[in-house]
Design an enzyme around this catalytic site. Structure first.
Site: not given
Length: 398
Positions: A20, A71, A138, A292, A342
């Site tokens: 990334c 990534g 970020r 993931d 849920c």
């Protein structure tokens, strides 16, 4: 045409592995590059060919969705994705094929956006809210903030008519500012918003820190992680802003999924689905992991050089992973009036104890329960309207 025995099957692709051009402080995937040592970690054209053929062959539904993830998937050139489209056409066999790509946006330019628009990619762009919130976590690889560059990317997507979703991470900072968070996305013309809470734990290792896998015991919550109460207040705060005037005009994935469960339909979020296991992830070398969020050695189910996607996704290991979601519910979950709203949420968050002292309860339970109680009357009304075949402007229908 009705396909009574069809079920969705997704394998998310990591064409550049965990590489990334950002170093977000809450990222759960950057460390995954360590699984493969010093290899270049780039998906080959040969593997892309094998995957495309196997992935389409594994589908039991007429639609096929290719999801490009990271990534940062734009670290691969446009030529790689042109090749992917050629292979999709070659192996389509009558399937309707769509492509979705998630990016941080920093590499988007006019050429990329023209390509994405021409080929009808859906782009999920990562942006965490207004500048003070986004830039807190970020950063790029040099430590610089990224908000202005992401906003430039969004304007490019809009300029070229690329369909896009905003994909936001909710942190311990943004959970305290739901109104500001929501109004920001509304102000930039976002119609489709997805947000995910940070819940990550780390444990000390001989050479630094490492994330804790799944419901494994131990570990310390990261500073960026939300609290259960904060998550519940955040959901309620965003909902109250949205429900006043934006139902039917702005679509929020979490709220759509809750309503879907309320009426007994499949939700659009795996974390709120009754079972896991239909959405895996493939790394750059063909390794497939159960999910993931479970890219740990113990959740590696195989490699497509040795077994087909069909064999792996319907194999015993993945089916056991899928069944554990309902099979390991705590007593408190099984007795809960909101169980079918849920289903115990994501298994990766099941590391606390329930009211009876049983391990494996969901960390976010109290927050979700607060939210479900907050919206119950509205959900009952909207569900009744849908069942009656009425879809006025204030019902969540795309």
């Amino acid at each position: 045409m009705i396909h009574p025995f069809a079920r969705p099957l997704y394998v998310m692709l990591k064409p550049a592995g965990a590489r990334c051009n950002l170093q977000c402080s809450y990222c759960y995937y950057l460390e995954k590059s360590g699984l493969y040592g010093q290899h270049e970690q780039v998906m080959s054209d040969a593997l892309l060919d094998i995957f495309t053929r196997q992935y389409i062959e594994a589908q039991t539904m007429p639609e096929v969705l290719f999801t490009w993830h990271g990534g940062e998937p734009l670290l691969r050139p446009i030529s790689f994705y042109k090749r992917a489209l050629e292979l999709q056409r070659r192996y389509a066999r009558g399937h309707k094929i769509d492509n979705c790509l998630q990016t941080n946006g920093l590499l988007l330019n006019d050429e990329w956006c023209e390509f994405l628009a021409e080929n009808r990619f859906l782009v999920g762009i990562s942006i965490d809210g207004p500048q003070p919130i986004h830039d807190t976590y970020r950063h790029d690889a040099t430590g610089r903030p990224t908000f202005d560059r992401v906003m430039q990317a969004i304007r490019l997507l809009q300029k070229h008519g690329v369909e896009w979703n905003a994909m936001a991470v909710v942190t311990s900072l943004s959970m305290k500012r739901p109104r500001e968070f929501y109004q920001f996305f509304k102000s930039i013309g976002c119609q489709y918003l997805q947000f995910t809470p940070v819940v990550e734990r780390i444990k000390e290792q001989h050479q630094g820190q490492q994330l804790v896998a799944g419901s494994e015991n131990g570990g310390m919550l990261t500073a960026e992680s939300v609290t259960p109460e904060g998550w519940g207040d955040f959901l309620c705060g965003v909902y109250d802003e949205w429900v006043r005037q934006d139902v039917g005009r702005m679509f929020i994935q979490t709220f759509d999924a809750v309503l879907a469960n309320w009426v007994g339909e499949q939700p659009g979020i795996c974390s709120l689905s009754p079972m896991c296991g239909h959405a895996a992830v493939m790394e750059w070398n063909g390794d497939i992991y159960s999910c993931d969020h479970f890219v740990f050695p113990e959740y590696l189910i195989g490699n497509i050089h040795r077994n087909t996607i069909t064999e792996l996704m319907y194999g015993e290991q993945q089916q056991q992973f899928a069944s554990r979601k309902l099979g390991t519910l705590t007593r408190q979950c099984r007795e809960c009036s909101f169980l079918r709203t849920c289903y115990g949420e994501c298994p990766k968050n099941r590391f606390t104890t329930d009211s009876y002292g049983n391990h494996g309860h969901n960390y976010l339970c109290a927050g979700y329960r607060h939210f479900f109680e907050h919206v119950a009357a509205d959900m009952d009304f909207m569900a009744a309207e849908l069942r009656a075949g009425r879809a006025p402007a204030n019902i969540m229908i795309r």
